[in-house]
Enzyme design. Structure first.
Site, short mmCIF file in Angstrom:
data_model
loop_
_atom_site.label_atom_id
_atom_site.label_comp_id
_atom_site.label_asym_id
_atom_site.label_seq_id
_atom_site.Cartn_x
_atom_site.Cartn_y
_atom_site.Cartn_z
N GLY A 189 1.03 -1.34 -0.01
CA GLY A 189 -0.10 0.06 -0.12
C GLY A 189 0.90 1.24 -0.22
O GLY A 189 0.48 2.19 -0.56
N SER A 218 -8.28 4.91 4.26
CA SER A 218 -6.60 4.42 4.55
C SER A 218 -6.10 5.99 4.81
O SER A 218 -6.17 6.98 4.04
CB SER A 218 -5.84 4.02 3.47
OG SER A 218 -4.66 3.92 3.77
N SER A 219 -5.21 5.90 6.02
CA SER A 219 -4.42 7.40 6.25
C SER A 219 -3.41 7.36 5.17
O SER A 219 -2.67 8.05 5.13
CB SER A 219 -3.79 7.03 7.74
OG SER A 219 -2.86 6.15 7.77
N GLU A 253 -3.99 -1.91 12.51
CA GLU A 253 -3.19 -2.99 11.92
C GLU A 253 -2.72 -3.94 12.91
O GLU A 253 -2.21 -5.12 12.81
CB GLU A 253 -1.80 -2.44 11.48
CG GLU A 253 -1.05 -1.66 12.64
CD GLU A 253 0.31 -0.99 12.19
OE1 GLU A 253 1.45 -1.30 12.60
OE2 GLU A 253 0.13 -0.01 11.07
N HIS A 307 -7.71 -3.63 3.38
CA HIS A 307 -6.52 -3.76 3.46
C HIS A 307 -5.94 -4.79 2.54
O HIS A 307 -6.70 -5.17 1.39
CB HIS A 307 -6.16 -4.04 4.88
CG HIS A 307 -5.89 -2.96 5.78
ND1 HIS A 307 -4.89 -2.79 6.69
CD2 HIS A 307 -6.64 -1.65 5.75
CE1 HIS A 307 -4.98 -1.72 7.30
NE2 HIS A 307 -5.95 -1.00 6.87
#
Length: 433
Positions: free
Chosen positions: A97, A168-169, A319, A346
């Protein structure tokens, strides 16, 4: 590819585990070094598939990366990164990612067109947010997910852009990391419902930018401003990957044993540090042993006779969910893990994957809108599918400590962030440091 028989713990584990460098810190450091105003030395960088993909991408775009090039699993590496004139290139994202989201803004600064692609599973991961943002900032992009192309124009206008980073960051971090090189810098706002998930990763990005002399402000928790200007070359020491340490610490918790992890930082931006409070909430003894005014020490976890169930909001530390879910599967009661709807995007849909695999080994899992409810049951052996996801594989190894007959179908997926995992796991169980 044959299944890996996850070893059962013969008794309480007692071992010291040295964990390789942080993937999150390594890949951010590599990006900043490739965009800096001079050479940077990185000490203790992780060698894994994700970091090698980042090195390959930045090298293809024009940076020179010098250091050991041995096989994965040979330990951390010391690297010298020298920036170069950015050029178009073919970029293999694999399933990383950080490569998918951090490298397109760099390609937009290059001269020439860059073509991005990756593993089949990566083609379904959310990507359009960062690509649409780059379009709004002046980039020419074809496609909304892998594969896509970025037509670099030797610079990017920059300025104001709004994004929904609920998935998502990394969308935020990817834009921030290159923003100082945009003509107008960046004025970025998150407009999604609720905060950006995995907020500590954004704080990690901001901290590293400031260490590189970049002016970054955050007027609100959901907005950021980066001033245009140089990115200073910085020599960095990469911390151990605290999230990768969590399966080994979990082994102490589920076996009533003791695991020691050296070089644990006293202060860190890594989300994995939150495992300390989680393990304490579940009944483990957790202490950080330091000498004097040291900036790091040895984290010691001693497992309890039984693990207490928990009710946790993991929105900032998603996570850790696979490790925590495995712990909940052997706890003494029902647990709830919430705030993690974004995990559906993810490496795999981690919520569905955890529900399926924990169910296969005897745990009752109920899906929630934003998480999981986990009720332990008698564990049994089964094939544990990893879904090409490193954290799913390590979660299966934790279950295997208590359930004979657990077979992980793709333990090699751990090479994404932790090459040599099976060797480290066996060494821990043998009681060697």
């Amino acid at each position: 590819m044959s299944n890996w028989n996850a070893p059962v713990a013969a008794g309480p584990v007692d071992a010291e585990v040295t964990v390789p460098g942080s993937k999150s810190l390594t890949n951010r450091a590599l990006v900043l070094a490739a965009l800096a105003d001079g050479p940077s030395r990185l000490t203790g960088t992780l060698r894994s598939r994700d970091t090698d993909l980042m090195i390959g991408a930045l090298s293809a775009l024009g940076a020179r990366v010098e250091g050991p090039a041995g096989p994965l699993g040979d330990g951390d590496a010391d690297l010298l990164i020298t920036p170069g004139a950015l050029r178009g290139a073919d970029i293999d994202c694999g399933l990383a990612g950080t490569v998918m989201r951090f490298v397109p803004p760099i390609a937009a600064l290059a001269t020439g067109t860059s073509a991005f692609d990756g593993d089949p599973a990566a083609r379904v991961r959310p990507q359009s947010v960062v690509l649409d943002a780059l379009r709004a900032l002046g980039a020419e992009i074809s496609g909304d997910s892998l594969p896509f192309t970025v037509a670099g124009g030797a610079g990017l206008r920059g300025g104001r852009v709004e994004v929904d980073a609920s998935a998502s960051s990394q969308f935020v971090s990817g834009l921030l990391l290159a923003a100082a090189r945009f003509d107008r810098g960046l004025d970025l706002a998150h407009i999604g419902d609720g905060p950006v998930p995995s907020g500590p990763h954004v704080e990690m990005t901001i901290s590293m930018l400031r260490e590189s002399g970049v002016t970054v402000d955050s007027p609100t928790p959901s907005s950021w401003r980066v001033a245009p200007g140089p990115i200073q070359a910085v020599d960095r020491l990469v911390e151990p990957d605290l999230s990768n340490a969590t399966p080994f610490l979990a082994a102490a918790a589920v076996t009533g044993g003791t695991v020691r992890v050296p070089r644990w930082p006293v202060s860190t931006t890594q989300p994995g540090d939150a495992i300390r409070g989680i393990l304490e909430a579940m009944g483990a003894e957790v202490r950080l042993e330091t000498a004097g005014a040291a900036d790091h020490g040895t984290l010691v976890v001693v497992g309890p006779d039984r693990l207490s169930p928990v009710d946790l909001d993991l929105s900032a530390i998603g996570e850790l969910t696979p490790t925590v879910a495995a712990l909940c599967a052997v706890a003494d009661g029902r647990s709830r893990l919430t705030g993690i709807a974004h995990l559906r995007g993810h490496e795999t849909d981690r919520l569905s994957a955890l529900a399926a695999e924990l169910g296969a080994v005897g745990t009752t899992v109920t899906g929630l809108d934003d998480g999981l409810e986990i009720t332990p049951g008698p564990l049994r052996g089964a094939v544990w599918r990893a879904y090409a996801d490193h954290r799913m594989a390590t979660a299966g190894a934790i279950i295997g400590l208590r359930a004979p007959g657990v077979e992980i179908d793709d333990v090699d997926s751990t090479s994404k962030t932790m090459p040599g995992f099976t060797r480290m796991w066996s060494t821990m169980l043998a009681g060697r440091g």
